[in-house]
Write a protein that holds these residues in place. Structure first.
Motif, short mmCIF file in Angstrom:
data_model
loop_
_atom_site.label_atom_id
_atom_site.label_comp_id
_atom_site.label_asym_id
_atom_site.label_seq_id
_atom_site.Cartn_x
_atom_site.Cartn_y
_atom_site.Cartn_z
N HIS A 3 0.85 -1.18 0.00
CA HIS A 3 0.00 0.00 0.00
C HIS A 3 0.89 1.24 0.00
O HIS A 3 1.95 1.27 0.65
CB HIS A 3 -0.87 -0.02 1.25
N PRO A 4 0.53 2.33 -0.71
CA PRO A 4 1.38 3.52 -0.79
C PRO A 4 1.78 4.07 0.58
O PRO A 4 2.90 4.52 0.77
CB PRO A 4 0.52 4.51 -1.58
N VAL A 5 0.84 4.05 1.54
CA VAL A 5 1.18 4.55 2.87
C VAL A 5 2.25 3.69 3.52
O VAL A 5 3.19 4.17 4.15
CB VAL A 5 -0.09 4.63 3.76
N ILE A 6 2.11 2.36 3.33
CA ILE A 6 3.11 1.45 3.90
C ILE A 6 4.47 1.69 3.26
O ILE A 6 5.51 1.73 3.93
CB ILE A 6 2.67 -0.01 3.71
N GLY A 97 -0.05 -1.33 11.86
CA GLY A 97 1.31 -0.88 11.66
C GLY A 97 1.86 -0.17 12.88
O GLY A 97 1.16 0.06 13.87
N PHE A 98 3.15 0.23 12.79
CA PHE A 98 3.79 0.86 13.94
C PHE A 98 5.01 1.68 13.51
O PHE A 98 5.48 1.61 12.37
CB PHE A 98 4.22 -0.21 14.95
N ARG A 99 5.50 2.44 14.47
CA ARG A 99 6.74 3.18 14.33
C ARG A 99 7.53 3.05 15.63
O ARG A 99 6.97 3.21 16.72
CB ARG A 99 6.46 4.65 14.03
N SER A 127 -3.59 -4.18 16.70
CA SER A 127 -2.74 -4.09 17.89
C SER A 127 -1.36 -3.61 17.44
O SER A 127 -0.35 -4.30 17.62
CB SER A 127 -2.65 -5.44 18.60
N GLY A 128 -1.33 -2.43 16.84
CA GLY A 128 -0.08 -1.93 16.28
C GLY A 128 1.00 -1.74 17.33
O GLY A 128 2.18 -2.04 17.08
N THR A 129 0.63 -1.24 18.51
CA THR A 129 1.63 -1.03 19.56
C THR A 129 2.19 -2.36 20.05
O THR A 129 3.38 -2.48 20.32
CB THR A 129 1.02 -0.22 20.73
N ASP A 170 6.87 0.09 10.09
CA ASP A 170 6.49 -1.12 9.35
C ASP A 170 5.00 -1.35 9.49
O ASP A 170 4.35 -0.80 10.41
CB ASP A 170 7.26 -2.34 9.87
N ALA A 171 4.46 -2.12 8.59
CA ALA A 171 3.05 -2.52 8.63
C ALA A 171 2.94 -3.81 7.83
O ALA A 171 3.78 -4.10 6.98
CB ALA A 171 2.17 -1.42 8.04
#
Length: 816
Positions: A3-6, A97-99, A127-129, A170-171
């Motif tokens: 996906h473009p956002v990913i 996803g997460f950072r 549950s991204g976190t 990442d996602a």
């Protein structure tokens, strides 16, 4: 492509610049840091905090406090006021996803999360976190979750732990990631799923759903909703089909779907998928939609896609945003020759059944796989993937190699095709295939992961000093299985005698040498336990190879157990993660139903029992005829890789004994005063013959709605009709045109009552009226048909009869 956002987020990942400041998280086993999350954080975040604290403590000895107020030195979890004050937010992060980012001596683990009891717009959870926390532990601490349970974790020791200046995002490449058939109902496996970041922000229900939506009870009022075969509407049994071009049927299916969403307003998906197996309608309107697939076989794809669309249009009138998911599989595997534009609420799940097992080791099937995937992506972008492409289905302990070349072929292509979800079977016996289960989970998140490197690392971390041997063992099996599939064109996904001989018996000495060499080297307790799970399966494999007489000197193997020892071994390993899960220890409800069981005078039209085979799960009632022992002998067993088990219960449902069926060891029961006993057999697709002494017996034909399942050969069946029975229903079922059956029904006086014929239609169900003087033993004789052949045959007695047949007239029991 992602996906473009990913893709944008991944572009933000960069290496540590020269001179960057690292964070000294732990020094000499102590830390000045805390783990912070807001007091109102969702459970997935609080769970992340607990696990982060636990693994840092296990690794370093430092136990970081968990707090709900920011601190000068902290690991901050989730999108909160502190992270936003530092300039970080989850607003542009995709679901799940997460950072991970460092700033001013703090670490921020920021994920896209759903609140408790909240769902994503597509019905899933995020549950991204928690995913960020798992990534942090893997990347910076070196933790690996190798298998579920007590011995599953790899946690390296760190007296000091420094976190470099970091900004990693990442996602998941796919919004729905599942590795089913890994004993995922177990809490420890569920926890392992979470840690491997399996899950879904897009919920898809694509199970076979026709039977649930349009139950058999509709047949009496609406036979036209059900399939026509040879000009006759076939009564619904088993995996029956529907007449998808019948407008009333389409309306009824849509109404049932709408009613489901009415009852469950938070639900977002309903399944349109047909029942499994064959038997599609042959009426004029359905047949007009069928095509011929690239292999010259019938394709029902246009009819199925038309049905999906017709239902979807009606449902969308009330619920335009709900998803209707359906397989494209089996007889509807290949795309239609003429493009059918799908409704926007239809979501397809491609299940390429031609590649089950290790058949993608064949180059021609890889080419076909790529071609068909490309064709389906032209039909729709709403596409998920269902497969078992590296699976050998068995309970016989045969190790399942990881299929490295197949995995390297599949997953990058799935990502390039923008597949939205993967539902790829794992292996329930972790001792057979733990490396494969691990790789499938990793690839579901990142299809571009280095398969070879993942596998090599897994062997080192899972088996320690013995990792090299286990690596060689699985890679050797990988090569052997691929070779076998290229040399044996009929090999599919179930373990066959050819596979047992050509792969496992042939290579067992080398497998045993490598296993014992690894065992001698390993000192770590957890690595020993993980290795022992492989050994448990090799014990099961050795016993099964011995049953098939495939070992020259079986007693020379270190895995040899006598039958008695082997049965005790299985009993001691019930519920094991290592082995295929056994049957439930709970008594089935039907053994608690009070029965009237007696032994009426023998039939006047008896004949000697012919060789027969019962197939699949069975329920028998045994009535003692002496005060001595009862004995049940099993023979003609064809297990198909299944460990066939039995359980015995008294009339009140209390357990007497259980064990493993073997043609060498009979079941012996001591009569303890009970009027009768239930014998429950869990056989899967296995077949067998039964012979008893000391007991009259009968077998239940109502265990499934198809009836008593016979395979290949049949002996006459007897059933007792009482004076109080005015009529009963009796059915004969087969799968014409190849597998057929005919039968003759005789009254107690030997007169022919009726004939049954399944050479053109799959089910011949008749209502039989009982005339005066016809109390007693009736006889049904299944005969060789004029066309086709007897193979899988089902016979069923329906209410008001109890449904029990006796196969041995000399020991026949009447159940009422």
């Amino acid at each position: 492509m992602k996906h473009p956002v990913i893709a944008l987020l991944l572009a933000m990942t960069f290496s540590i610049p020269a001179g960057a400041q690292s964070i000294e998280l732990i020094q000499n086993g102590t830390s000045r840091y805390v783990i912070y999350h807001e007091a109102t954080a969702p459970r997935s975040v609080t769970r992340a905090a607990t696990e982060l604290q636990d693994y840092l403590h296990r690794s370093s000895g430092a136990k970081l406090p968990i707090v709900t107020r920011p601190a000068p030195k902290m690991i901050s979890l989730a999108d909160n006021a502190a992270s936003r004050a530092a300039g970080f937010s989850a607003s542009n992060i995709p679901w799940e996803g997460f950072r991970i980012v460092t700033k001013d001596s703090n670490v921020y683990l920021i994920g896209r999360d759903t609140a408790d009891r909240q769902r994503t717009p597509n019905g899933g959870r995020a549950s991204g976190t928690y995913n960020a926390t798992c990534e942090f532990l893997e990347r910076f601490v070196g933790v690996r979750w190798l298998i579920p349970g007590e011995h599953g974790d790899y946690v390296p020791k760190h007296t000091d732990l420094r976190i470099p200046e970091t900004d990693v995002s990442d996602a998941p490449a796919m919004q729905n990631r599942r590795v089913p058939y890994t004993q995922e109902r177990r809490p420890d496996v569920q926890q392992w799923w979470h840690r491997q970041r399996l899950g879904w922000s897009l919920y898809l229900n694509h199970s076979h759903n026709w039977r649930h939506t349009i139950p058999p009870s509709h047949f009496e009022q609406h036979p036209e909703w059900f399939p026509m075969r040879a000009g006759v509407r076939v009564p619904p049994t088993g995996r029956y089909k529907l007449c998808t071009t019948n407008a009333e049927l389409v309306r009824a299916y849509a109404d049932a779907t709408i009613a489901f969403f009415d009852r469950s307003p938070s639900a977002t998906c309903y399944s349109l998928s047909p029942s499994d197996s064959s038997g599609y309608c042959e009426c004029e309107h359905c047949s007009a939609l069928y095509e011929i697939d690239p292999h010259g076989k019938r394709s029902v794809t246009p009819a199925i896609l038309t049905f999906y669309n017709d239902v979807a249009k009606l449902v969308a009138q009330k619920y335009p945003d709900k998803i209707l998911a359906g397989y494209v599989y089996a007889e509807y595997l290949f795309p239609p020759k003429k493009t059918i534009k799908l409704e926007p609420n239809v979501f397809l799940v491609w299940a390429p059944s031609f590649d089950y097992g290790f058949t993608l080791a064949r180059p021609e099937l890889q080419q076909q796989w790529e071609q068909v995937l490309a064709q389906w992506t032209e039909v729709t972008h709403n596409l998920a993937y269902y497969d078992l492409p590296v699976n050998i289905s068995t309970e016989a302990g045969a190790l399942n190699p990881p299929g490295l070349e197949i995995l390297k072929f599949l997953y990058p292509r799935l990502q390039a095709a923008e597949i939205k979800g993967v539902y790829v079977y794992g292996i329930s016996a972790w001792g057979r295939a733990a490396p494969l289960n691990y790789l499938l989970a990793k690839l579901a998140w990142n299809p571009q992961a280095d398969v070879e490197a993942l596998f090599d690392e897994y062997c080192v971390k899972a088996y320690g000093a013995g990792g090299q041997e286990i690596n060689r063992m699985f890679r050797g099996l990988d090569r052997e299985v691929a070779r076998h599939y290229r040399e044996f064109p009929n090999a599919s996904y179930t373990l066959t005698p050819d596979m047992m001989r050509d792969i496992y018996a042939k290579n067992l000495p080398q497998i045993e040498r490598l296993y014992r060499s690894a065992e001698a080297k390993i000192q770590d307790t957890d690595a020993k336990a993980r290795l022992a799970m492989i050994g448990d399966n090799l014990t099961v494999l050795h016993w099964n190879l011995r049953q098939h007489d495939l070992l020259d000197e079986p007693k020379r193997s270190s895995f040899f157990l006598s039958d008695a020892e082997f049965f005790a071994f299985l009993s001691s390993h019930q519920g094991s993660l290592a082995l295929h899960p056994g049957t439930s220890s709970n008594a089935p409800s039907y053994v608690k139903t009070k029965q009237s069981v007696d032994v009426p005078p023998k039939s006047q039209q008896t004949e000697a029992v012919r060789p027969f085979r019962l197939r699949g799960d069975q329920h028998l009632i045994l009535r003692p005829t002496t005060d001595a022992q009862m004995e049940v002998k099993f023979s003609r067993m064809a297990t198909r890789g299944k460990l066939v088990t039995y359980s015995v219960y008294r009339p009140d449902g209390t357990a007497v004994t259980s064990g493993l069926m073997s043609d060498e060891v009979p079941l012996v029961l001591e009569a303890d005063g009970a009027e009768y006993y239930h014998l429950v057999i869990s056989a899967g697709t296995a077949s067998f013959m039964i012979k008893t002494s000391g007991a009259a017996w009968a077998v239940d034909s109502t265990l499934s709605d198809q009836g008593l399942h016979l395979l290949g050969t049949a002996t006459p069946l007897y059933f007792y009709v009482t004076e109080q029975t005015p009529a009963f229903h009796l059915s004969l079922e087969a799968t014409p045109p190849g597998e057929t059956a005919v039968a003759t029904l005789y009254a107690p006086d030997g007169q022919t009552v009726t004939e049954f014929d399944c050479t053109k239609i799959s089910v011949d169900r008749q209502k039989i009226k009982v005339a005066t003087g016809q109390t007693g033993w009736w006889k049904l004789e299944i005969q060789k048909p004029a066309i086709g052949q007897i193979d899988d045959v089902w016979v069923k007695l329906a209410a008001p009869h109890s449904g029990y047949f006796s196969l041995d007239p000399a020991q026949a029991a009447a159940v009422r």
